[in-house]
Design a protein around this motif. Structure first.
Motif, PDB file in Angstrom:
ATOM      1  N   GLU A  73       0.186  14.570  -5.760  1.00  0.00           N
ATOM      2  CA  GLU A  73      -0.508  14.669  -7.048  1.00  0.00           C
ATOM      3  C   GLU A  73       0.293  15.465  -8.071  1.00  0.00           C
ATOM      4  O   GLU A  73       0.210  15.219  -9.271  1.00  0.00           O
ATOM      5  N   GLN A  93       3.312  15.264  -8.509  1.00  0.00           N
ATOM      6  CA  GLN A  93       4.395  14.444  -9.049  1.00  0.00           C
ATOM      7  C   GLN A  93       3.918  13.541 -10.176  1.00  0.00           C
ATOM      8  O   GLN A  93       4.696  12.769 -10.720  1.00  0.00           O
ATOM      9  N   ALA A 145       0.813  -1.217   0.000  1.00  0.00           N
ATOM     10  CA  ALA A 145       0.000   0.000   0.000  1.00  0.00           C
ATOM     11  C   ALA A 145       0.847   1.268   0.000  1.00  0.00           C
ATOM     12  O   ALA A 145       0.465   2.279  -0.591  1.00  0.00           O
ATOM     13  N   SER A 146       2.002   1.226   0.646  1.00  0.00           N
ATOM     14  CA  SER A 146       2.729   2.488   0.850  1.00  0.00           C
ATOM     15  C   SER A 146       3.117   3.141  -0.471  1.00  0.00           C
ATOM     16  O   SER A 146       3.016   4.347  -0.629  1.00  0.00           O
ATOM     17  N   GLY A 147       3.570   2.324  -1.434  1.00  0.00           N
ATOM     18  CA  GLY A 147       3.992   2.908  -2.709  1.00  0.00           C
ATOM     19  C   GLY A 147       2.845   3.476  -3.523  1.00  0.00           C
ATOM     20  O   GLY A 147       3.050   4.327  -4.392  1.00  0.00           O
ATOM     21  N   VAL A 148       1.633   2.995  -3.243  1.00  0.00           N
ATOM     22  CA  VAL A 148       0.489   3.417  -4.065  1.00  0.00           C
ATOM     23  C   VAL A 148       0.200   4.906  -3.890  1.00  0.00           C
ATOM     24  O   VAL A 148      -0.028   5.629  -4.858  1.00  0.00           O
ATOM     25  N   MET A 149       0.225   5.361  -2.636  1.00  0.00           N
ATOM     26  CA  MET A 149      -0.201   6.733  -2.351  1.00  0.00           C
ATOM     27  C   MET A 149       0.973   7.681  -2.061  1.00  0.00           C
ATOM     28  O   MET A 149       0.752   8.822  -1.674  1.00  0.00           O
ATOM     29  N   ALA A 150       2.204   7.204  -2.242  1.00  0.00           N
ATOM     30  CA  ALA A 150       3.348   7.979  -1.750  1.00  0.00           C
ATOM     31  C   ALA A 150       3.637   9.241  -2.559  1.00  0.00           C
ATOM     32  O   ALA A 150       4.158  10.219  -2.019  1.00  0.00           O
ATOM     33  N   LEU A 151       3.301   9.237  -3.834  1.00  0.00           N
ATOM     34  CA  LEU A 151       3.604  10.430  -4.642  1.00  0.00           C
ATOM     35  C   LEU A 151       2.564  11.516  -4.408  1.00  0.00           C
ATOM     36  O   LEU A 151       1.379  11.226  -4.247  1.00  0.00           O
TER      37      LEU A 151
END
Lengths: 597, 597
Positions: free
Chosen positions: A594, A596, A586-592
């Motif tokens: 908007e 970016q 999950a962490s990589g999904v929302m890390a950026l």
């Protein structure tokens, strides 16, 4: 071009031996649904599908539905096919006998509907949407509305539509802006525009009954202020004859990737003074009525996935058997052979076939559960079956449709360069399949329904019960002999472990970090489909092996063990990676941010 | 409709920091390829792509190339665009300076070509095929043929085609039946029909140079009896002016799923007395010459995969940022938000983006290896780089194109119902992408090349060396700090272990049970792509982290670490299941008899 041939042997097996037609036939009101009747109906339906609907599939796609002057003209042959369809009683198959239907259980109507969808998906949408409208009226319509509309919808004389979506609203029904003004005489005037209305207009029948979501004056904001209305294309007189043209017009149709023969209408209600409508049920409860029908509609779209996968498989298989190209690998100087001899072509066909079988197995089992949920005399049994169906319907819908896209794409690949040529027909299945993962709720909507309403809300109780049933099947696999079953058991055990881990994560995470749960919801739906499909394939293989052990020489049973083994080695092996992505991804999904993107 | 914007920052990073433009610029003949020149060229190309080619992408698709009277008319705007393309020197970019080319290295022409493919894939096929024809003439043509044809092909005044496939022959070139009869004056008359000829006819230039595979009288059967001929559309006089129309006509074009603006011709040679042709190189060596060019052509089609994935990502990203629908999950009663805030939309975008970045990273690294293989002063370095490129080109081709289909399909899904409407443009990318996994050798052909010619034939030596390089990257990851790199390392380590296991199996099995090897060849290609792509992403993340640690605040670097982490959790996690299917999944593939299908 090769026509669709219904896989009758496979359908019979899944319906009777796996999903338990016999048990369904013991339910009150299902006594007629014997194996003999089922065989007879499937046989008749298969003829109609092959001889009438299938030959119009490609021509309908190429010609497409045509719009001019606020009216849609169907491709050649569709009107006649629809009239035959109605005359032969196919529209009435699953309908309430009170209004002229045959009242057959879901386990029997499901394979019949699969045939229509395989043979000609664009055509099949018309009776499917009509069925939805019939059910909405049955659920909530007044006796007067039912008497006036249902008999002719059941008989196929009229068709029905569902008008939900509006421009810029998409799946968000809270945003519905169409309004209905009471006229003081019990009728309403409806004003507004609806988009993506399947068969919103066509020339196959004399009248179309639109079911329209709209807001009454002073209705609450959001989803709690939406009511449901009947808005007929032509007014219906008290004696059932048709009256004036209502102010409900198809103002354009969409130019789509697929299902070209199915007109997707932009409907304008009330541009010329108001479309006369009738309230269905109570004010502000429209969305509730829609939700009652939603299970059936989502299941039906899931069956489109099964059906298109089957059709794509048939076309690829036929081509692979006919097409001579290259020599057999490992045979130097040998003769040219059909490409089905090439291992990668075989792998593609097995992948298409084993997944289609798994999807069908799960869907028919869910259909039988829907019958039991509706008709079982024991309340606890009804509840148990309803819970199982509720849990699995988003999976049948989301997984079968997503896989149908992949399977249809593999079907194109089997054809090589010819697959890219439209005349071959393989590309149409891919184009048609692409919508199934979108309409009636995208895969994300199914997945969020699965992890939220169907799991987290009840703490995962039903999923745990299903995992328990899978453990029972693992126990039976452990008793089965031979390498095939040892492998099937090991792969399914790994899959069940992966699903167990992911399910526990989902239930725990939904409350604490709902974004993380949603980030893994679609992979979770896919994982559930893969494992539940593998479970049903394992059950099927056990049943088949019992037949073989009992001396039955039908090669169907031996093939079922092989496709299950293939599914175990090539599909169930995906389970562990999916579970990892869900619980740790999950962490990589929302890390950026908007910005970016 | 949103136009393509070249991802210049990303391209620069991959070209310069990951693939090593600086090292390429040290190769003899590449001295001009400085970072400054590269930036200037990419900047100019991006403008042409955005302003000239991209605006014709959808209109070209909708209008399509049109055939009448043995001639093809291109969609509006294409002729003018092609003329500007040639005038601006883009056709000459990578060509030999001896014939007017600019001789730029592959690492520089690759991002430029990616832009043409992203902006307008149907258009880009014309210069791509011309490039192939130019290389064939360079490889084997006589000085006279080169002097007569190459300068005008390099300048873009004429275009070229490759005529290999014949009806019912498909990928099986041994079945070529087109014949060439010597006329005694050094010329030949060519008779036969070719299909699937990209840009076989069009109206953008004054002449088209067909390269045609054909058999001489008494040539040996099979692939060893095929020769290569130049057959111009118009004869070319000694002074370079155009002469009579040759007997080479486009007799129809195909009705295809995608790339509608690219005419796919059925070419008839010699229906009116014989098409005059000229032998290229020596008799019966035509296929050999084709194989020399094959690496370049396959790499170029792999880049189509990268390019279409990028375009699909851009369109989906733009839509997700604009489209307002629903409220943020977990925020009750909050405002409507752009769908990019929804976790599953974010997951889809990250999946599209991280895979596109991985595919691009691998492809550019291979491009740099191709430059070193051609120009490095040290023979051992040339051989090492050639071996790496030979191993990876089927992966770049097969993996990038297969993933581009999935990525473009995900792009449709991000759009919801609008994705199914052709006007949105998302569906075109899926339709266009579908051919890339088929032409220039299907994925199965790439996969069999990978496991056979590129691995088994040399006992897996090069693959072992590459796995060693991956271990080196794992060592560097172990030295990097923080949770992100710990996860990336663990996932990549699992991927490398899976690829190692599967590679050893492939090399061992190829000799003992070639059917079993072929049964797993496509999953093996996919596994190789996933792991090699993950390796390059890990290298990219390490480079990015070093920049961050050095105080560079460019948010590009932080984003690169995030996309790598996502790739690790969502893509590398697929590796183990694939390896299982490869090493243990062959038995189910071939177990059914053909009559059981």
């Amino acid at each position: 071009m090769a026509e669709y041939i219904a896989p009758l042997r496979e359908m019979q097996f899944v319906m009777q031996e796996l999903a338990g037609l016999e048990q369904v036939a013991q339910l009150p009101g299902c006594e007629e649904a014997t194996a003999d009747l089922a065989d007879a109906i499937l046989d008749e339906a298969s003829k109609f599908a092959s001889n009438v609907l299938s030959p119009l599939n490609w021509s309908g796609d190429q010609e497409g539905a045509k719009w001019a002057n606020n009216a849609v003209t169907m491709p050649a042959g569709f009107k006649s096919a629809y009239q035959q369809f109605a005359e032969n009683g196919w529209t009435a198959l699953a309908c309430d006998p009170e209004f002229g239907g045959q009242g057959l259980p879901k386990i029997l109507s499901t394979p019949v509907n699969e045939m229509w969808k395989s043979a000609n998906m664009a055509f099949s949408l018309c009776p499917m949407l009509t069925q939805g409208a019939i059910e909405a009226l049955l659920v909530a319509g007044s006796d007067e509305l039912k008497q006036r509309y249902l008999p002719k919808m059941v008989s196929g004389e009229w068709t029905g539509t569902m008008n939900l979506t509006e421009p810029n609203a998409g799946s968000d029904l809270a945003a519905v802006r169409t309004r209905a003004e009471p006229q003081g005489d019990g009728t309403y005037k409806v004003f507004g525009q609806k988009i993506f209305i399947t068969y919103g207009d066509h020339d196959m029948v004399s009248n179309t009954v639109h079911l329209v979501l709209a807001r009454l004056p002073d209705a609450p904001e959001g989803v709690k202020g939406i009511s449901l209305f009947v808005v007929p294309k032509f007014m219906v007189n008290a004696d059932g004859s048709l009256g004036a043209r209502n102010d409900a017009y198809c103002v354009s149709i969409e130019h789509k990737l697929g299902i070209h023969a199915s007109p997707t209408a932009v409907m304008a209600f009330g541009d010329n003074g108001g479309a006369i409508g009738y309230l269905v049920g109570q004010e502000n409860r429209g969305l509730e009525y829609m939700f009652i029908m939603m299970n059936a509609a989502r299941f039906a779209v899931g069956m489109e996935g099964v059906a298109l996968a089957e059709r794509a498989y048939q076309r690829a298989r036929d081509y692979a058997k006919e097409r001579i190209q290259g020599t057999e690998v490992g045979v130097r100087g040998g003769p040219k052979v059909a490409i089905i001899k090439h291992p990668d072509v075989r792998r593609m066909l097995m992948s298409m076939r084993s997944q289609t079988e798994a999807m069908r197995a799960l869907a028919y089992v869910v259909a039988a559960a829907m019958d039991a949920a509706k008709r079982h005399p024991d309340e606890a049994e009804r509840a148990k079956n309803q819970a199982f169906a509720d849990l699995m319907i988003p999976v049948v819908k989301g997984w079968s449709t997503e896989q149908s896209i992949e399977i249809a794409s593999t079907g194109v690949q089997v054809h090589g360069g010819m697959g890219f040529i439209e005349e071959t027909g393989a590309a149409q299945h891919l184009r048609d399949a692409r919508i199934t993962a979108i309409y009636e709720g995208t895969t994300a909507i199914q997945a969020n329904d699965l992890i939220g309403r169907k799991m987290a809300r009840e703490g995962g109780v039903t999923m745990k019960a299903v995992l328990g049933l899978m453990q029972q099947t693992l126990g039976k696999l452990a008793e089965a002999k031979g390498e095939q079953f040892a492998v099937i058991r090991a792969r399914l055990a790994a899959g069940v472990a992966a699903l167990t881990k992911a399910s526990e994560y989902m239930v725990a995470t939904y409350g604490s970090d709902i974004k993380a749960a949603h980030a893994g919801s679609v992979p979770f739906l896919k994982l559930t489909g893969i494992v539940a499909g593998g479970w049903q394939m394992a059950r099927a293989a056990l049943i088949a092996q019992a037949k073989i052990d009992g001396g039955d020489a039908d090669p169907f049973y031996a093939a079922k063990v092989v496709t299950t083994r293939f599914y175990a080695d090539h599909i169930l092996t995906q389970a562990d990676g999916l579970a990892e992505s869900i619980v740790a991804g999950a962490s990589g999904v929302m890390a950026l941010g908007e910005d970016q993107f």
